[in-house]
Write a protein that holds these residues in place. Structure first.
Motif, short mmCIF file in Angstrom:
data_model
loop_
_atom_site.label_atom_id
_atom_site.label_comp_id
_atom_site.label_asym_id
_atom_site.label_seq_id
_atom_site.Cartn_x
_atom_site.Cartn_y
_atom_site.Cartn_z
N GLY A 192 -4.69 12.29 7.86
CA GLY A 192 -5.68 12.82 6.70
C GLY A 192 -6.00 12.08 5.45
O GLY A 192 -6.79 11.56 5.26
N LEU A 193 -4.97 12.08 5.21
CA LEU A 193 -4.32 10.48 3.69
C LEU A 193 -5.00 9.13 4.37
O LEU A 193 -5.43 8.75 3.94
CB LEU A 193 -3.44 11.48 3.63
CG LEU A 193 -3.60 9.90 2.24
CD1 LEU A 193 -4.73 10.84 0.36
CD2 LEU A 193 -2.21 10.22 1.12
N ASN A 217 1.04 4.97 9.78
CA ASN A 217 2.48 4.69 9.51
C ASN A 217 2.53 4.86 7.69
O ASN A 217 3.89 4.20 7.38
CB ASN A 217 2.67 3.38 10.90
CG ASN A 217 3.05 3.65 11.80
OD1 ASN A 217 3.44 5.07 11.69
ND2 ASN A 217 2.80 3.28 12.41
N THR A 218 1.90 3.93 7.21
CA THR A 218 2.07 2.77 5.79
C THR A 218 1.69 4.60 5.08
O THR A 218 3.08 4.54 4.36
CB THR A 218 0.48 2.30 5.33
OG1 THR A 218 0.82 1.39 5.90
CG2 THR A 218 0.46 1.62 4.04
N VAL A 219 0.95 5.79 5.41
CA VAL A 219 1.33 6.84 4.47
C VAL A 219 2.43 7.45 4.93
O VAL A 219 3.25 8.75 3.98
CB VAL A 219 0.10 7.64 4.62
CG1 VAL A 219 0.13 9.35 3.97
CG2 VAL A 219 -1.85 6.88 4.23
N SER A 222 1.14 -0.72 0.44
CA SER A 222 -0.10 0.02 -0.23
C SER A 222 0.94 1.41 0.32
O SER A 222 0.88 2.36 -0.89
CB SER A 222 -0.96 0.56 1.31
OG SER A 222 -2.11 -1.31 1.50
N TYR A 223 1.78 1.36 0.22
CA TYR A 223 2.43 2.46 0.38
C TYR A 223 3.67 2.88 -0.61
O TYR A 223 3.65 4.14 -0.98
CB TYR A 223 4.15 2.51 1.86
CG TYR A 223 5.26 1.38 2.21
CD1 TYR A 223 6.03 2.28 1.09
CD2 TYR A 223 5.35 -0.06 1.36
CE1 TYR A 223 6.96 1.61 0.84
CE2 TYR A 223 6.07 -0.53 1.47
CZ TYR A 223 7.14 0.45 1.26
OH TYR A 223 8.31 -0.23 0.19
N GLU A 224 4.19 1.75 -1.55
CA GLU A 224 3.90 1.83 -2.96
C GLU A 224 3.43 2.24 -3.29
O GLU A 224 3.55 3.24 -4.44
CB GLU A 224 5.14 0.50 -2.83
CG GLU A 224 6.03 0.63 -4.39
CD GLU A 224 6.98 2.02 -4.39
OE1 GLU A 224 7.21 1.41 -5.59
OE2 GLU A 224 7.02 1.84 -3.39
N GLN A 225 1.90 2.56 -3.47
CA GLN A 225 0.97 2.17 -4.31
C GLN A 225 0.66 4.00 -4.02
O GLN A 225 0.80 5.01 -4.75
CB GLN A 225 -0.06 1.78 -4.50
CG GLN A 225 -0.56 0.34 -4.50
CD GLN A 225 -1.77 -0.53 -4.10
OE1 GLN A 225 -2.68 0.04 -4.57
NE2 GLN A 225 -1.60 -1.90 -3.83
N VAL A 226 1.23 4.02 -2.37
CA VAL A 226 0.57 5.30 -2.31
C VAL A 226 1.96 6.69 -2.78
O VAL A 226 1.56 8.11 -4.07
CB VAL A 226 0.77 6.06 -0.62
CG1 VAL A 226 0.49 7.38 -0.74
CG2 VAL A 226 -0.41 5.80 -0.31
N ARG A 227 3.02 6.32 -2.78
CA ARG A 227 4.04 6.43 -3.20
C ARG A 227 4.78 6.85 -4.80
O ARG A 227 4.52 7.90 -5.02
CB ARG A 227 5.78 5.85 -2.84
CG ARG A 227 7.09 6.42 -3.17
CD ARG A 227 7.94 5.51 -3.51
NE ARG A 227 7.62 4.64 -4.65
CZ ARG A 227 8.23 4.89 -5.28
NH1 ARG A 227 8.36 6.21 -6.15
NH2 ARG A 227 8.31 4.02 -6.14
N VAL A 228 4.21 6.16 -5.39
CA VAL A 228 4.06 5.60 -7.21
C VAL A 228 2.83 7.38 -7.39
O VAL A 228 3.25 7.62 -8.70
CB VAL A 228 3.84 4.26 -7.24
CG1 VAL A 228 3.73 4.97 -8.98
CG2 VAL A 228 5.09 4.00 -7.21
N GLN A 229 2.35 6.89 -7.18
CA GLN A 229 0.24 7.47 -7.68
C GLN A 229 0.91 9.50 -7.08
O GLN A 229 0.78 10.27 -8.24
CB GLN A 229 -0.50 7.13 -7.34
CG GLN A 229 -1.28 5.81 -7.41
CD GLN A 229 -2.60 5.16 -7.02
OE1 GLN A 229 -3.50 6.49 -6.84
NE2 GLN A 229 -2.51 4.16 -6.17
N ALA A 235 9.56 8.36 1.77
CA ALA A 235 9.73 7.57 0.22
C ALA A 235 9.96 8.87 -0.94
O ALA A 235 10.98 9.11 -1.46
CB ALA A 235 9.38 6.35 -0.08
N LEU A 236 8.59 9.81 -0.65
CA LEU A 236 8.98 10.94 -1.48
C LEU A 236 9.61 11.61 -1.70
O LEU A 236 10.31 12.55 -1.99
CB LEU A 236 7.25 11.70 -1.31
CG LEU A 236 6.15 9.90 -2.29
CD1 LEU A 236 4.50 10.61 -1.72
CD2 LEU A 236 6.62 10.51 -3.85
#
Length: 123
Positions: free
Chosen positions: A41-42, A51-53, A13-20, A59-60
């Motif tokens: 909030g996100l 922690n995932t966000v 999930s964190y990678e999906q957030v990062r990539v998008q 990373a971003l």
């Protein structure tokens, strides 16, 4: 900003957030200076743990896509500046390592081309 998390996706999930976020920032969908939602909030809006966000935001920031301005929030960074500096530094380190290993320029370039093809799926 629109993000979609796919539970059945093999990417975490964190990678999906990062990539998008990264793709939207680089495409200009998220303009330079755009204020991102807070981590909490996100996370709440996506149904993820904070922690995932936070991991995606770290990373971003490391990639130079976003910048945190303390209590003022997190913003889309100026495109490329930090990322380009980091890439140039990594390239310099690669060149130094290739020379220490005794590789000539054609061999060093071939290794980079092979790695790029593997990473980006080009033939």
């Amino acid at each position: 900003m629109t993000l979609k998390i796919h539970i059945d996706d093999s990417a975490p999930s964190y990678e999906q957030v990062r990539v998008q976020i990264s793709e939207q920032a680089r495409a200009g969908v998220l303009p330079v200076g755009y204020r991102l939602p807070t981590v909490r909030g996100l996370a709440e809006s996506l149904g993820l743990a904070a922690n995932t966000v936070a991991k995606a935001y770290r990373a971003l920031e490391s990639d130079g896509v976003i910048e945190t301005r303390g209590r003022n929030g997190t913003f889309v960074a100026e495109a490329g500046s930090a990322a380009e500096r980091e890439l140039a530094s990594a390239a310099q380190a690669y060149v130094e390592r290739a020379r220490r290993l005794g590789l000539d320029e054609p061999a060093a370039l071939a290794a980079v081309r092979d790695a790029l093809r593997a990473a980006y799926g080009e033939s």
